[in-house]
Design an enzyme around this catalytic site. Sequence first.
Site, PDB file in Angstrom:
ATOM      1  N   ARG A 282      25.221   9.875 -10.455  1.00 24.66           N
ATOM      2  CA  ARG A 282      25.398   8.744 -10.013  1.00 24.66           C
ATOM      3  C   ARG A 282      25.386   8.096  -8.668  1.00 24.66           C
ATOM      4  O   ARG A 282      25.542   6.484  -9.220  1.00 24.66           O
ATOM      5  CB  ARG A 282      26.410   9.318 -11.008  1.00 24.66           C
ATOM      6  CG  ARG A 282      26.604   9.250 -12.388  1.00 24.66           C
ATOM      7  CD  ARG A 282      27.445   9.272 -13.851  1.00 24.66           C
ATOM      8  NE  ARG A 282      27.333   9.797 -14.495  1.00 24.66           N
ATOM      9  CZ  ARG A 282      28.567  10.402 -15.009  1.00 24.66           C
ATOM     10  NH1 ARG A 282      29.895   9.487 -15.411  1.00 24.66           N
ATOM     11  NH2 ARG A 282      28.310  11.057 -16.966  1.00 24.66           N
TER      12      ARG A 282
ATOM     13  N   ARG B 152      40.720   3.183 -20.795  1.00 23.56           N
ATOM     14  CA  ARG B 152      39.726   4.376 -20.587  1.00 23.56           C
ATOM     15  C   ARG B 152      41.046   4.933 -21.994  1.00 23.56           C
ATOM     16  O   ARG B 152      41.099   3.521 -22.754  1.00 23.56           O
ATOM     17  CB  ARG B 152      40.187   5.599 -19.258  1.00 23.56           C
ATOM     18  CG  ARG B 152      41.066   5.101 -19.559  1.00 23.56           C
ATOM     19  CD  ARG B 152      42.129   5.228 -17.924  1.00 23.56           C
ATOM     20  NE  ARG B 152      41.377   4.521 -17.261  1.00 23.56           N
ATOM     21  CZ  ARG B 152      41.154   4.690 -15.462  1.00 23.56           C
ATOM     22  NH1 ARG B 152      41.474   6.031 -15.104  1.00 23.56           N
ATOM     23  NH2 ARG B 152      40.735   3.747 -14.428  1.00 23.56           N
TER      24      ARG B 152
ATOM     25  N   LYS C 174      42.308  12.842  -3.761  1.00 26.40           N
ATOM     26  CA  LYS C 174      40.783  13.032  -4.475  1.00 26.40           C
ATOM     27  C   LYS C 174      39.962  12.842  -3.378  1.00 26.40           C
ATOM     28  O   LYS C 174      38.681  13.201  -3.688  1.00 26.40           O
ATOM     29  CB  LYS C 174      40.231  11.499  -5.204  1.00 26.40           C
ATOM     30  CG  LYS C 174      41.324  11.714  -6.771  1.00 26.40           C
ATOM     31  CD  LYS C 174      40.746  10.472  -7.810  1.00 26.40           C
ATOM     32  CE  LYS C 174      41.382  10.567  -8.969  1.00 26.40           C
ATOM     33  NZ  LYS C 174      41.045   9.190  -9.510  1.00 26.40           N
TER      34      LYS C 174
ATOM     35  N   PRO D 177      36.500  14.265 -10.651  1.00 28.05           N
ATOM     36  CA  PRO D 177      37.247  14.723 -10.489  1.00 28.05           C
ATOM     37  C   PRO D 177      38.170  14.572  -9.889  1.00 28.05           C
ATOM     38  O   PRO D 177      38.353  13.690  -9.114  1.00 28.05           O
ATOM     39  CB  PRO D 177      35.806  15.781  -9.002  1.00 28.05           C
ATOM     40  CG  PRO D 177      34.476  15.397  -9.010  1.00 28.05           C
ATOM     41  CD  PRO D 177      35.106  13.512  -9.284  1.00 28.05           C
ATOM     42  N   GLU D 178      39.444  15.431 -10.224  1.00 27.93           N
ATOM     43  CA  GLU D 178      40.629  14.158  -9.607  1.00 27.93           C
ATOM     44  C   GLU D 178      41.110  15.984  -8.592  1.00 27.93           C
ATOM     45  O   GLU D 178      40.645  16.584  -7.970  1.00 27.93           O
ATOM     46  CB  GLU D 178      41.742  14.521 -11.224  1.00 27.93           C
ATOM     47  CG  GLU D 178      40.979  14.079 -11.874  1.00 27.93           C
ATOM     48  CD  GLU D 178      41.730  13.307 -13.198  1.00 27.93           C
ATOM     49  OE1 GLU D 178      43.069  13.980 -13.102  1.00 27.93           O
ATOM     50  OE2 GLU D 178      41.440  13.059 -14.424  1.00 27.93           O
TER      51      GLU D 178
ATOM     52  N   ARG E  33      59.500  -0.297  -9.777  1.00 28.37           N
ATOM     53  CA  ARG E  33      58.295  -1.031 -10.998  1.00 28.37           C
ATOM     54  C   ARG E  33      58.620  -1.373 -12.524  1.00 28.37           C
ATOM     55  O   ARG E  33      58.493  -0.046 -13.241  1.00 28.37           O
ATOM     56  CB  ARG E  33      57.518  -0.468 -10.209  1.00 28.37           C
ATOM     57  CG  ARG E  33      56.596  -0.247  -8.869  1.00 28.37           C
ATOM     58  CD  ARG E  33      55.428   0.018  -8.158  1.00 28.37           C
ATOM     59  NE  ARG E  33      55.926   1.051  -6.928  1.00 28.37           N
ATOM     60  CZ  ARG E  33      55.163   0.142  -5.991  1.00 28.37           C
ATOM     61  NH1 ARG E  33      53.730  -1.226  -6.912  1.00 28.37           N
ATOM     62  NH2 ARG E  33      54.511   0.149  -4.826  1.00 28.37           N
TER      63      ARG E  33
ATOM     64  N   HIS F  18      18.969  15.205  -7.035  1.00 31.51           N
ATOM     65  CA  HIS F  18      19.762  14.529  -6.838  1.00 31.51           C
ATOM     66  C   HIS F  18      20.066  14.451  -5.274  1.00 31.51           C
ATOM     67  O   HIS F  18      21.486  14.072  -5.322  1.00 31.51           O
ATOM     68  CB  HIS F  18      20.838  13.909  -7.623  1.00 31.51           C
ATOM     69  CG  HIS F  18      20.659  14.363  -9.083  1.00 31.51           C
ATOM     70  ND1 HIS F  18      19.930  12.840  -9.637  1.00 31.51           N
ATOM     71  CD2 HIS F  18      20.282  14.686 -10.551  1.00 31.51           C
ATOM     72  CE1 HIS F  18      19.488  12.858 -10.861  1.00 31.51           C
ATOM     73  NE2 HIS F  18      19.769  14.622 -11.584  1.00 31.51           N
TER      74      HIS F  18
END
EC number: 3.2.2.23
Length: 286
Positions: A122, A274, A61, A2-3, A164, A103
Amino acid sequence: MPELPEVEVVRRGLEDHMVGHTIVSATVLHPRAARNQLGGGPEIEANIAGLRVSAAKRRGKFLWLELIDAPSGETRPDLGLLVHLGMSGQMLIKEPDAPISPHLRAKVELDNGDEVWFVDQRTFGYWWLGDLVDGVPERVSHIATDVLDESADFSAIARNLKSRKSEIKRLLLNQEIVSGIGNIYADEMLWQAKIHPLQRADRLSLARLEELLQAGKDVMTKALAQGGTSFDALYVNVNGNSGYFALSLNAYAQTGEPCGRCGTLIIRESFMNRGSHYCPNCQKRR
């Protein structure tokens, strides 16, 4: 994982159902749910009962419940229950007789009889009970503000990014520069701003970087209005309902689909274990 929009949806649900209520009891059913807590689950269970939830807050988050002493009515909280959803964590409002999920990792009972479950298939998520410093849990004090935070200074964040010599997407995923952005929304905001994910940040103007941050705010605001992005049953709000922003994605998971601006097919390239999804025509590397 989740973001920001997905976590904000959960925060709002907890705010509606928990603020003003007293926690009667807490039960931690799996050690990983309290793995970062000194004293583990028993520490949370022993110290949270009898406290009232005064607010539900979020940074990036991470979300947390501000807790005050119910009998005294103390109005300046210095304790918070931090909730990190991890990859699959859910905070669900349940009635006491609801069938138990296999769960279920932790839960609290409220003074109105409702229960709040932490369900995490998880087990990457966790709860942490600890002090608030300037209103933020000590454990996440290093996390930067996010693009939906009213105090976020886009000019300052843009200067940080420009200083950066790294790929812009890598920097967007750095939670100590700007928080709440994961792979989905990084791809979406880069698509909206027409910036290649591998573009070096120091080669972008401050104006372009601020445009990118505004694009992130715009994308996340739209996602929030649609309940966030759900690709499976693991992300749901506190009532167990999924969001539908996945239907509005322009780049993420759109490999082989025509770009919504120019019609060029969206491509996917490996990046940081990713994938990055972008339009090779609209998002050219400079």
